[in-house]
Motif scaffolding. Structure first.
Motif, PDB file in Angstrom:
ATOM      1  N   UNK A 176      52.982 122.307-141.953  1.00 62.96           N
ATOM      2  CA  UNK A 176      54.109 121.546-141.392  1.00 62.96           C
ATOM      3  C   UNK A 176      53.642 120.584-140.304  1.00 62.96           C
ATOM      4  N   UNK A 177      54.202 119.405-140.312  1.00 61.03           N
ATOM      5  CA  UNK A 177      53.922 118.411-139.277  1.00 61.03           C
ATOM      6  C   UNK A 177      54.955 118.582-138.170  1.00 61.03           C
ATOM      7  N   UNK A 178      54.501 118.721-136.928  1.00 60.40           N
ATOM      8  CA  UNK A 178      55.392 118.942-135.795  1.00 60.40           C
ATOM      9  C   UNK A 178      55.691 117.619-135.090  1.00 60.40           C
ATOM     10  N   UNK A 179      56.979 117.418-134.792  1.00 55.70           N
ATOM     11  CA  UNK A 179      57.398 116.182-134.127  1.00 55.70           C
ATOM     12  C   UNK A 179      58.344 116.516-132.993  1.00 55.70           C
ATOM     13  N   UNK A 180      58.033 116.005-131.809  1.00 54.91           N
ATOM     14  CA  UNK A 180      58.885 116.205-130.633  1.00 54.91           C
ATOM     15  C   UNK A 180      59.466 114.865-130.207  1.00 54.91           C
ATOM     16  N   UNK A 181      60.790 114.820-130.081  1.00 52.15           N
ATOM     17  CA  UNK A 181      61.474 113.610-129.630  1.00 52.15           C
ATOM     18  C   UNK A 181      62.021 113.834-128.227  1.00 52.15           C
ATOM     19  N   UNK A 215      65.132 118.716-141.515  1.00 53.78           N
ATOM     20  CA  UNK A 215      65.884 119.672-142.341  1.00 53.78           C
ATOM     21  C   UNK A 215      65.754 119.353-143.822  1.00 53.78           C
ATOM     22  N   UNK A 216      65.609 118.078-144.151  1.00 50.53           N
ATOM     23  CA  UNK A 216      65.500 117.683-145.548  1.00 50.53           C
ATOM     24  C   UNK A 216      64.086 117.569-146.065  1.00 50.53           C
ATOM     25  N   UNK A 217      63.121 118.034-145.274  1.00 51.36           N
ATOM     26  CA  UNK A 217      61.704 117.883-145.649  1.00 51.36           C
ATOM     27  C   UNK A 217      61.148 119.058-146.446  1.00 51.36           C
TER      28      UNK A 217
END
Length: 239
Positions: free
Chosen positions: A120-125, A161-163
């Motif tokens: 999984x690729x982690x992304x923080x906004x 959620x759609x990944x």
């Protein structure tokens, strides 16, 4: 772990880079900004400068092939690029939306597709504590800005959620980010008054960065998809 820190020359980005260089579990730090990222000051004795790669990007809405190459196969990205509430009115509204929302969504969609599909690729906004995801709850003060930031949060979470598990997203909603000893008395006084008037929580930039990086390297993934200042303070103490 290969970590991208977008907005690496900013207040928070600089501290994230500084701490990330000292974490053995982070083997590569890609500092993404419009200009070359300087080496942070006050590095820890165990900091490894060989891990730092500065990547200058002219257009955050359309990466060049060279930039894409540097961002490929990343494990995580922390996106701090945005306009603060005090600065967003200095540009046209469409530009403010592009900077605060469009750039982040484009980064998430583009970089995640360049990452290793086996993990999984982690992304923080980075958002704000007062941003709202429901337009019906639009605040009287800074309403358009806070709704726009909330819409960006929704887009990031919806994409993850759609990944089908390929992307893990986290929204960071801090209040006032401080740096004790690094701001003058006048600025500290104004910040205190501001907190009293609008009830903003505060957190030290060092604690915030420590907590966030511990979430990035956490094998179990993010503790939850939205983290507030009180969450980060608790996580920082544990870290």
């Amino acid at each position: 772990m290969k970590l991208i820190i977008a907005g690496s020359t900013g207040f928070v980005g600089t501290e994230l880079v500084r701490q990330a260089l000292s974490l053995p579990s982070i083997t590569s730090v890609v500092a993404l900004s419009r200009r070359t990222t300087p080496v942070p000051s006050s590095l820890a004795p165990n900091a490894d400068l060989s891990k730092l790669k500065s990547v200058a990007c002219e257009d955050f809405g359309n990466y060049s092939d060279e930039v894409k190459k540097e961002l490929s196969n990343a494990d995580a990205c922390i996106w701090t690029i945005a306009l603060t509430p005090s600065r967003y009115r200095a540009v046209p509204w469409d530009e403010a939306v592009r900077i605060c929302s469009g750039y982040a969504v484009y980064a998430l969609e583009t970089i995640s597709k360049l990452s290793d599909a086996n993990r999984p690729f982690k992304f923080v906004y980075f958002s704000g504590s007062s941003a709202v995801r429901d337009p019906a709850q639009k605040p009287l003060i800074l309403g358009d800005y806070l709704v726009m930031r909330g819409e960006a949060e929704n887009k990031v979470l919806k994409y993850a959620a759609g990944s089908n598990g390929k992307v893990e997203a986290c929204i960071l909603k801090p209040g006032l980010i401080t740096a004790p000893g690094k701001t003058n008395i006048v600025v500290q006084a104004l910040a205190t008054v501001g907190r009293a008037l609008i009830g903003l929580p505060k957190i030290d930039v060092g604690d915030l960065s420590s907590a966030l990086l511990s979430q990035i390297v956490r094998r179990e993934g993010f503790e939850k998809d939205t983290l507030f200042s009180e969450d980060m303070e608790r996580i920082a103490k544990a870290a």
